[in-house]
Scaffold this active site. Structure first.
Site, PDB file in Angstrom:
ATOM      1  N   GLU A 125       0.856  -1.195   0.000  1.00 51.30           N
ATOM      2  CA  GLU A 125       0.000   0.000   0.000  1.00 51.30           C
ATOM      3  C   GLU A 125       0.889   1.240   0.000  1.00 51.30           C
ATOM      4  O   GLU A 125       1.996   1.224   0.541  1.00 51.30           O
ATOM      5  CB  GLU A 125      -0.926  -0.072   1.235  1.00 51.30           C
ATOM      6  CG  GLU A 125      -1.835   1.104   1.467  1.00 51.30           C
ATOM      7  CD  GLU A 125      -2.808   1.417   0.332  1.00 51.30           C
ATOM      8  OE1 GLU A 125      -2.343   1.644  -0.805  1.00 51.30           O
ATOM      9  OE2 GLU A 125      -4.015   1.489   0.583  1.00 51.30           O
ATOM     10  N   ASP A 159      -3.609   6.308   5.887  1.00 50.95           N
ATOM     11  CA  ASP A 159      -4.083   7.569   6.470  1.00 50.95           C
ATOM     12  C   ASP A 159      -5.047   7.204   7.595  1.00 50.95           C
ATOM     13  O   ASP A 159      -4.617   6.905   8.700  1.00 50.95           O
ATOM     14  CB  ASP A 159      -4.723   8.413   5.360  1.00 50.95           C
ATOM     15  CG  ASP A 159      -5.124   9.798   5.831  1.00 50.95           C
ATOM     16  OD1 ASP A 159      -4.889  10.126   7.002  1.00 50.95           O
ATOM     17  OD2 ASP A 159      -5.680  10.574   5.027  1.00 50.95           O
ATOM     18  N   PHE A 196      -0.845  16.652   3.067  1.00 45.93           N
ATOM     19  CA  PHE A 196      -1.150  15.926   1.835  1.00 45.93           C
ATOM     20  C   PHE A 196       0.141  15.756   1.037  1.00 45.93           C
ATOM     21  O   PHE A 196       0.778  16.728   0.650  1.00 45.93           O
ATOM     22  CB  PHE A 196      -2.226  16.629   1.004  1.00 45.93           C
ATOM     23  CG  PHE A 196      -2.839  15.676   0.025  1.00 45.93           C
ATOM     24  CD1 PHE A 196      -3.850  14.802   0.427  1.00 45.93           C
ATOM     25  CD2 PHE A 196      -2.356  15.587  -1.277  1.00 45.93           C
ATOM     26  CE1 PHE A 196      -4.380  13.873  -0.453  1.00 45.93           C
ATOM     27  CE2 PHE A 196      -2.886  14.665  -2.167  1.00 45.93           C
ATOM     28  CZ  PHE A 196      -3.898  13.809  -1.758  1.00 45.93           C
ATOM     29  N   VAL A 197       0.545  14.513   0.843  1.00 50.02           N
ATOM     30  CA  VAL A 197       1.823  14.232   0.192  1.00 50.02           C
ATOM     31  C   VAL A 197       1.613  13.585  -1.174  1.00 50.02           C
ATOM     32  O   VAL A 197       0.620  12.889  -1.396  1.00 50.02           O
ATOM     33  CB  VAL A 197       2.729  13.337   1.072  1.00 50.02           C
ATOM     34  CG1 VAL A 197       3.078  14.050   2.370  1.00 50.02           C
ATOM     35  CG2 VAL A 197       2.087  11.989   1.372  1.00 50.02           C
ATOM     36  N   ARG A 220       2.221  11.484  -9.664  1.00 48.70           N
ATOM     37  CA  ARG A 220       2.617  10.104  -9.335  1.00 48.70           C
ATOM     38  C   ARG A 220       4.043   9.814  -9.775  1.00 48.70           C
ATOM     39  O   ARG A 220       4.733   8.991  -9.182  1.00 48.70           O
ATOM     40  CB  ARG A 220       1.694   9.093 -10.031  1.00 48.70           C
ATOM     41  CG  ARG A 220       0.281   9.041  -9.494  1.00 48.70           C
ATOM     42  CD  ARG A 220      -0.399   7.770  -9.987  1.00 48.70           C
ATOM     43  NE  ARG A 220      -1.850   7.817  -9.887  1.00 48.70           N
ATOM     44  CZ  ARG A 220      -2.554   7.508  -8.805  1.00 48.70           C
ATOM     45  NH1 ARG A 220      -1.932   7.153  -7.696  1.00 48.70           N
ATOM     46  NH2 ARG A 220      -3.873   7.556  -8.813  1.00 48.70           N
TER      47      ARG A 220
HETATM   48  P1  IMP Z   1      -7.174   5.759   4.240  1.00 52.84           P
HETATM   49  O1  IMP Z   1      -8.306   4.831   3.952  1.00 52.84           O
HETATM   50  O2  IMP Z   1      -7.640   7.015   4.916  1.00 52.84           O
HETATM   51  O3  IMP Z   1      -6.049   5.084   4.994  1.00 52.84           O
HETATM   52  O4  IMP Z   1      -6.637   6.272   2.845  1.00 52.84           O
HETATM   53  C1  IMP Z   1      -5.744   5.533   2.140  1.00 52.84           C
HETATM   54  C2  IMP Z   1      -5.669   5.972   0.699  1.00 52.84           C
HETATM   55  O5  IMP Z   1      -5.929   7.369   0.540  1.00 52.84           O
HETATM   56  C3  IMP Z   1      -4.265   5.744   0.178  1.00 52.84           C
HETATM   57  O6  IMP Z   1      -4.153   4.494  -0.452  1.00 52.84           O
HETATM   58  C4  IMP Z   1      -4.075   6.894  -0.789  1.00 52.84           C
HETATM   59  O7  IMP Z   1      -4.480   6.507  -2.078  1.00 52.84           O
HETATM   60  C5  IMP Z   1      -4.990   7.972  -0.305  1.00 52.84           C
HETATM   61  N1  IMP Z   1      -4.247   9.007   0.454  1.00 52.84           N
HETATM   62  C6  IMP Z   1      -4.264   9.223   1.788  1.00 52.84           C
HETATM   63  N2  IMP Z   1      -3.474  10.234   2.126  1.00 52.84           N
HETATM   64  C7  IMP Z   1      -2.909  10.675   0.980  1.00 52.84           C
HETATM   65  C8  IMP Z   1      -1.962  11.720   0.685  1.00 52.84           C
HETATM   66  O8  IMP Z   1      -1.448  12.456   1.538  1.00 52.84           O
HETATM   67  N3  IMP Z   1      -1.615  11.861  -0.629  1.00 52.84           N
HETATM   68  C9  IMP Z   1      -2.131  11.075  -1.611  1.00 52.84           C
HETATM   69  N4  IMP Z   1      -3.016  10.084  -1.377  1.00 52.84           N
HETATM   70  C10 IMP Z   1      -3.409   9.889  -0.092  1.00 52.84           C
HETATM   71 MG    MG Z   2      -4.607   4.972  -3.149  1.00 54.55          MG
END
Ligand code: IMP
Ligand code: MG
Length: 183
Positions: A103, A107, A156-157, A169
């Site tokens: 992954e 987040d 946000f990265v 990307r």
């Molecule tokens: P989660 O379900 O909140 O853990 O989100 C996970 C998904 O959100 C990751 O696989 C990323 O695709 C996207 N994501 C979360 N934070 C970022 C970020 O800072 N930059 C880009 N994509 C992010």
């Molecule tokens: Mg993703």
């Protein structure tokens, strides 16, 4: 540095060094499984983890299958919707094999926890997560991550596979996106 990047967090050199270490750890941990005749599947959560898995898989010195799954949780917004949808399923079976989920970033952890619960029903021998980044945020659900690249600040990265609205990307480094780009 790209003009839309506020700060570089991890350089290509730092990423390569860390990914090599993660590959070594996976090789060490799974060598007994391979010796016992058990298969390994490394799966990529498309599209963000594609870059990471391409590098990580080549750092693992064991036979493994590679497979791909696409889920959506974010759309074009910068905040998690909490909704995870499977857009493309794995091609092969994971039954009676060890599954490593690659992954890009954890987040909220909602995406991974949902995926893990779902994939468990397919009866793999085990599931472990390898994540390039984990955001330093309070979480409602714990996320079990066996192999972690780096902890990163709650910003946000983008880069190294991570996008904002499908851009950035292909940046070789990981950096904080300027807020004015996504606000
Ligand atoms: P989660 O379900 O909140 O853990 O989100 C996970 C998904 O959100 C990751 O696989 C990323 O695709 C996207 N994501 C979360 N934070 C970022 C970020 O800072 N930059 C880009 N994509 C992010
Ligand atoms: Mg993703």
């Amino acid at each position: 540095m790209h003009a839309d990047i506020q700060e570089v967090l991890f350089t290509p050199e730092q990423i390569a060094e860390r990914v090599a270490q993660m590959g070594d750890a996976i090789t060490r941990d799974y060598a007994p499984c391979v010796a016992a005749g058990e298969g390994i599947v490394m799966m990529c959560v498309l599209r963000g983890a594609a870059t990471f898995m391409a590098d990580l898989s080549r750092a693992v010195d064991l036979p493994l299958e590679m497979d791909y799954m696409a889920v959506s949780s974010y759309g074009a917004a910068a905040k998690s919707s909490g909704v995870v949808r499977i857009d493309k399923d794995l091609t092969g079976s994971i039954k009676d094999k060890h599954l490593i989920i690659a992954e890009d970033i954890i987040d909220s952890g909602l995406t991974l926890n949902h995926l893990r619960r779902h994939l468990m029903t397919r009866e793999p021998l085990s599931i472990k997560v390898a994540a390039m980044l984990r955001k330093d945020v309070p979480r409602t659900e714990e996320v079990d991550c066996a192999y972690l690249g780096f902890d990163c600040p709650d910003e946000f990265v983008v880069g190294y596979g991570l996008d904002f609205a499908e851009r950035y990307r292909n940046l070789p480094e990981i950096g904080i996106l300027k807020p004015e780009i996504y606000k």
